[in-house]
Design a protein around this motif. Structure first.
Motif, mmCIF file in Angstrom:
data_model
loop_
_atom_site.group_PDB
_atom_site.id
_atom_site.type_symbol
_atom_site.label_atom_id
_atom_site.label_comp_id
_atom_site.label_asym_id
_atom_site.label_seq_id
_atom_site.Cartn_x
_atom_site.Cartn_y
_atom_site.Cartn_z
ATOM 1 N N ASP A 1 63.922 43.758 69.010
ATOM 2 C CA ASP A 1 63.136 44.893 68.523
ATOM 3 C C ASP A 1 63.809 46.210 68.901
ATOM 4 O OD1 ASP A 1 61.213 46.536 67.570
ATOM 5 O OD2 ASP A 1 59.571 45.759 68.815
ATOM 6 N N ASP A 2 64.011 47.074 67.898
ATOM 7 C CA ASP A 2 64.569 48.399 68.177
ATOM 8 C C ASP A 2 63.466 49.436 68.259
ATOM 9 O OD1 ASP A 2 63.699 48.472 65.630
ATOM 10 O OD2 ASP A 2 65.648 48.893 64.706
ATOM 11 N N GLY A 3 62.211 48.980 68.270
ATOM 12 C CA GLY A 3 61.082 49.906 68.352
ATOM 13 C C GLY A 3 60.340 50.046 67.039
ATOM 14 N N GLU A 4 61.057 49.807 65.930
ATOM 15 C CA GLU A 4 60.436 49.949 64.612
ATOM 16 C C GLU A 4 60.342 48.615 63.885
ATOM 17 O OE1 GLU A 4 59.279 52.832 63.052
ATOM 18 O OE2 GLU A 4 59.427 53.640 65.077
ATOM 19 N N LEU A 5 60.809 47.561 64.551
ATOM 20 C CA LEU A 5 60.943 46.269 63.867
ATOM 21 C C LEU A 5 59.613 45.775 63.301
ATOM 22 C CD1 LEU A 5 62.626 43.815 63.121
ATOM 23 C CD2 LEU A 5 62.167 42.874 65.371
ATOM 24 N N ARG A 6 58.559 45.863 64.123
ATOM 25 C CA ARG A 6 57.271 45.319 63.685
ATOM 26 C C ARG A 6 56.782 46.021 62.417
ATOM 27 N NH1 ARG A 6 55.018 43.112 69.199
ATOM 28 N NH2 ARG A 6 57.025 43.102 70.215
ATOM 29 N N HIS A 7 56.987 47.334 62.376
ATOM 30 C CA HIS A 7 56.558 48.079 61.184
ATOM 31 C C HIS A 7 57.343 47.637 59.965
ATOM 32 C CE1 HIS A 7 53.970 50.762 63.405
ATOM 33 N NE2 HIS A 7 54.928 50.905 64.294
ATOM 34 N N ARG A 8 58.652 47.445 60.153
ATOM 35 C CA ARG A 8 59.485 47.053 59.006
ATOM 36 C C ARG A 8 59.075 45.674 58.502
ATOM 37 N NH1 ARG A 8 63.847 49.138 62.021
ATOM 38 N NH2 ARG A 8 64.711 47.056 62.384
ATOM 39 N N VAL A 9 58.826 44.737 59.424
ATOM 40 C CA VAL A 9 58.420 43.388 59.006
ATOM 41 C C VAL A 9 57.106 43.466 58.255
ATOM 42 C CG1 VAL A 9 57.679 41.128 59.816
ATOM 43 C CG2 VAL A 9 59.592 42.264 60.913
ATOM 44 N N ALA B 1 57.648 44.850 54.856
ATOM 45 C CA ALA B 1 58.393 43.966 53.965
ATOM 46 C C ALA B 1 57.549 42.776 53.511
ATOM 47 C CB ALA B 1 59.656 43.463 54.665
ATOM 48 N N THR B 2 56.642 42.308 54.383
ATOM 49 C CA THR B 2 55.910 41.087 54.056
ATOM 50 C C THR B 2 54.478 41.349 53.637
ATOM 51 O OG1 THR B 2 55.254 40.860 56.360
ATOM 52 C CG2 THR B 2 57.233 39.683 55.671
ATOM 53 N N GLY B 3 53.958 42.546 53.933
ATOM 54 C CA GLY B 3 52.561 42.832 53.614
ATOM 55 C C GLY B 3 51.598 42.206 54.617
ATOM 56 N N VAL B 4 52.127 41.666 55.714
ATOM 57 C CA VAL B 4 51.255 41.115 56.757
ATOM 58 C C VAL B 4 50.851 42.257 57.684
ATOM 59 C CG1 VAL B 4 51.154 39.573 58.748
ATOM 60 C CG2 VAL B 4 52.299 38.835 56.667
ATOM 61 N N ALA B 5 49.544 42.383 57.930
ATOM 62 C CA ALA B 5 49.055 43.496 58.753
ATOM 63 C C ALA B 5 49.639 43.406 60.162
ATOM 64 C CB ALA B 5 47.539 43.466 58.816
ATOM 65 N N PRO B 6 50.004 44.568 60.755
ATOM 66 C CA PRO B 6 50.624 44.544 62.088
ATOM 67 C C PRO B 6 49.799 43.775 63.111
ATOM 68 C CG PRO B 6 50.671 46.755 61.176
ATOM 69 C CD PRO B 6 49.884 45.925 60.227
ATOM 70 N N GLN B 7 48.453 43.902 63.052
ATOM 71 C CA GLN B 7 47.668 43.205 64.090
ATOM 72 C C GLN B 7 47.731 41.687 63.911
ATOM 73 O OE1 GLN B 7 46.441 45.376 61.909
ATOM 74 N NE2 GLN B 7 44.388 44.868 61.213
ATOM 75 N N ASN B 8 47.851 41.227 62.645
ATOM 76 C CA ASN B 8 47.979 39.777 62.437
ATOM 77 C C ASN B 8 49.332 39.275 62.925
ATOM 78 O OD1 ASN B 8 45.497 39.900 61.273
ATOM 79 N ND2 ASN B 8 46.233 39.768 59.171
ATOM 80 N N TYR B 9 50.358 40.092 62.694
ATOM 81 C CA TYR B 9 51.691 39.753 63.169
ATOM 82 C C TYR B 9 51.676 39.666 64.697
ATOM 83 C CZ TYR B 9 56.805 40.161 63.554
ATOM 84 O OH TYR B 9 58.119 39.945 63.835
ATOM 85 N N SER B 10 51.104 40.677 65.337
ATOM 86 C CA SER B 10 51.026 40.683 66.801
ATOM 87 C C SER B 10 50.251 39.477 67.319
ATOM 88 C CB SER B 10 50.330 41.951 67.294
ATOM 89 O OG SER B 10 51.169 43.048 67.111
ATOM 90 N N ALA B 11 49.176 39.131 66.597
ATOM 91 C CA ALA B 11 48.362 37.995 67.045
ATOM 92 C C ALA B 11 49.198 36.721 67.048
ATOM 93 C CB ALA B 11 47.145 37.829 66.141
#
Lengths: 251, 244
Positions: free
Chosen positions: A140-148, A151-161
């Motif tokens: 992670d470069d700090g922005e990775l989660r936002h980019r994913v 790109a995928t349309g998966v909400a950040p909180q679901n990704y984190s979960a």
């Protein structure tokens, strides 16, 4: 996202032209009913393709690469970074390494041979209990989660979960690799879908990465891992206590 | 339709009470048994037939209605207090058992009794419908009396509601979160009953629906906790299970 059944049938025909569904199920260890259901629903799980390709001595990563959503997995693999390699070493193995390094006779080699058990045991294969999160943190470069997420349309909180639960859907794993510009199969290793060898990681690459760390780096990393582990355990214990209070008073 | 809901609630509540007997014998959380028994009695008294029978025994002056109100107060007090303690909601406990809670209980009880005494209550009638119909003054008193009777349960439910809403979002076992959700629905429904005087007469069935749904939510929510606890008991405490 699971693979379309039509593409799967085409692929399976190429792999095992004469095998029936029952044959394939028996050879791969996928339950026949599971396979049949996935075919009927038109969505075949990536894990099914991985199991079948292993049964027919194919590389699972290459097999996934023959499906459109994973086309770039077929390209020559990018070697894993040092951080990725280290992220796939279990916390207990890191601690073993620290202990082995701080033994009084460390560095003198195998010495007398009487001190059995002080030599660091081999590293456990990935994935470990926090593989997914450690891998994403490593790239992670700090922005990775936002980019994913974008790109995928998966909400950040679901990704984190998913990361917290040490799960990562194959599609998300590959999307994360793409967004970070690292080897595409690494995420599949962290998610436990394929082995490090299948992903093209050189044997002993993790051990070499570990050996290459200075004592300071190793200790700091293990400390971080322990801190995160302690936090998770404390949260678990708190929830457990709360549950027990409920049962004590209302049970 | 309303009859079905009434009897369903009575049966559910009675069954829940009976299911607490083993724990009563084991001296485990006995106050829940007593609260549920009171609740069952209250539901029984709120149904026409049983009400008339009991009130006849008490002199036919609707004393049974006053009794019913205090039974409800008692049941809701013990039940809500247990729930707040169980879910670790110290603010809720404070609001129920602390000075504010006692003051609320005292004032509301006083209003209840004064209204009752000022009424001409002769002639048994469930829900005091016939009493209210006697004259203007009685109608007004019945209105106040009813409001006071609903005010204390509403206060207690509002006190435990925040704790329930927090529990739903906590990472508790799924069954416990479900029961917290049911308890929260119940704790929202009961304060809604304060708005009953605003409900147009044509929609009278709404009153019953809200009341009995609330009670059903509470009873089922509590039952779910026992299911979860029994399940976990089998899983985590094989030793305790063996000893029995």
């Amino acid at each position: 996202m699971p693979l379309p059944a039509k593409a799967f049938q085409r692929w399976l025909h190429g792999v095992a032209p004469d095998a029936s569904v029952a044959d394939v199920a028996r050879a791969s260890g996928v339950k026949r009913t599971t396979l049949a259901q996935q075919l009927v629903r038109g969505k075949v799980a990536e894990a099914t393709v991985v199991a079948i390709s292993r049964a027919f001595n194919m590389n699972p990563v290459a097999a996934l690469g023959s499906f459109e959503p994973y086309w770039d997995l077929g390209k020559p693999p990018i070697p894993p970074t040092l951080q990725e390699l280290v992220s796939q070493i279990a916390t207990a193995d890191l601690l073993h390494a620290i202990i082995a390094r701080t033994e009084p006779d460390a560095g003198t080699g195998n010495g007398t041979g009487t001190d059995k058990g002080t030599a660091p045991p081999g590293l456990g294969p990935p994935p470990h209990a926090t593989s997914v999160k450690n891998w994403v943190d490593a790239i992670d470069d700090g922005e990775l989660r936002h980019r994913v997420s974008a790109a995928t349309g998966v909400a950040p909180q679901n990704y984190s979960a998913q990361l917290t639960a040490n799960r990562l859907a194959p599609e998300l794993a590959v999307a994360t690799s793409r967004a970070a510009g690292v080897g595409l199969a690494s995420g599949l290793v962290a998610a436990g879908l394929v082995t490090e060898a299948e992903a093209g990681w050189p044997p002993d690459a993790r051990q070499a990465a570990l050996d290459g760390m200075t004592d300071g780096e190793l200790t700091a990393l293990a400390g971080e891992r322990l801190q995160a582990l302690g936090k998770a355990l404390r949260r678990q214990e708190h929830d457990q206590r709360q549950t027990e209070t409920i049962w004590e008073n209302l049970g | 339709m309303i009859e079905i809901l009434q009897w369903t609630t009575l049966i559910a509540s009675g069954a829940a009470t009976l299911s607490r007997i083993p724990n009563l014998v084991r001296r485990k959380n006995r106050s829940i048994f007593y609260a549920l028994a009171l609740l069952t009695l209250a539901i029984l008294l709120s149904i026409d037939g049983p009400y008339l029978a009991v009130d006849a025994l008490l002199g036919g002056a609707n004393v049974a209605n006053l009794l019913l109100r205090f039974i409800i107060f008692g049941a809701i007090f013990f039940l809500a207090l247990r729930i707040a303690v169980g879910f670790g909601d110290s603010r809720g406990i404070q609001l129920i058992r602390g000075r504010t809670g006692m003051l609320a209980l005292g004032i509301i009880s006083a209003v209840l009794v004064v209204c009752f005494v000022l009424m001409d209550t002769s002639g048994s009638s469930a829900g005091l419908v016939d009493v209210a119909a006697k004259n203007q003054q009685n109608a007004l008193l019945v209105e106040y009396y009813g409001a006071a009777g609903r005010a204390y349960p509403a206060y207690v439910c509002l006190a435990i509601l925040p704790g329930m809403l927090r529990a739903i979002r906590n990472p508790l076992p799924a069954l416990l979160r479900m029961s917290a959700a049911l308890l929260a629905v119940g704790s929202i429904a009961i304060p809604l009953s304060l708005l009953f005087p605003l409900v147009p007469p044509g929609l009278g069935f709404l009153r019953f629906t809200v009341n009995y749904t609330a009670i059903l939510c509470f009873v089922v929510g509590l039952a779910l906790i026992w299911v979860a606890s029994a399940r976990a008991g089998r899983k985590h405490r094989p030793l305790a299970a063996k000893r029995r």
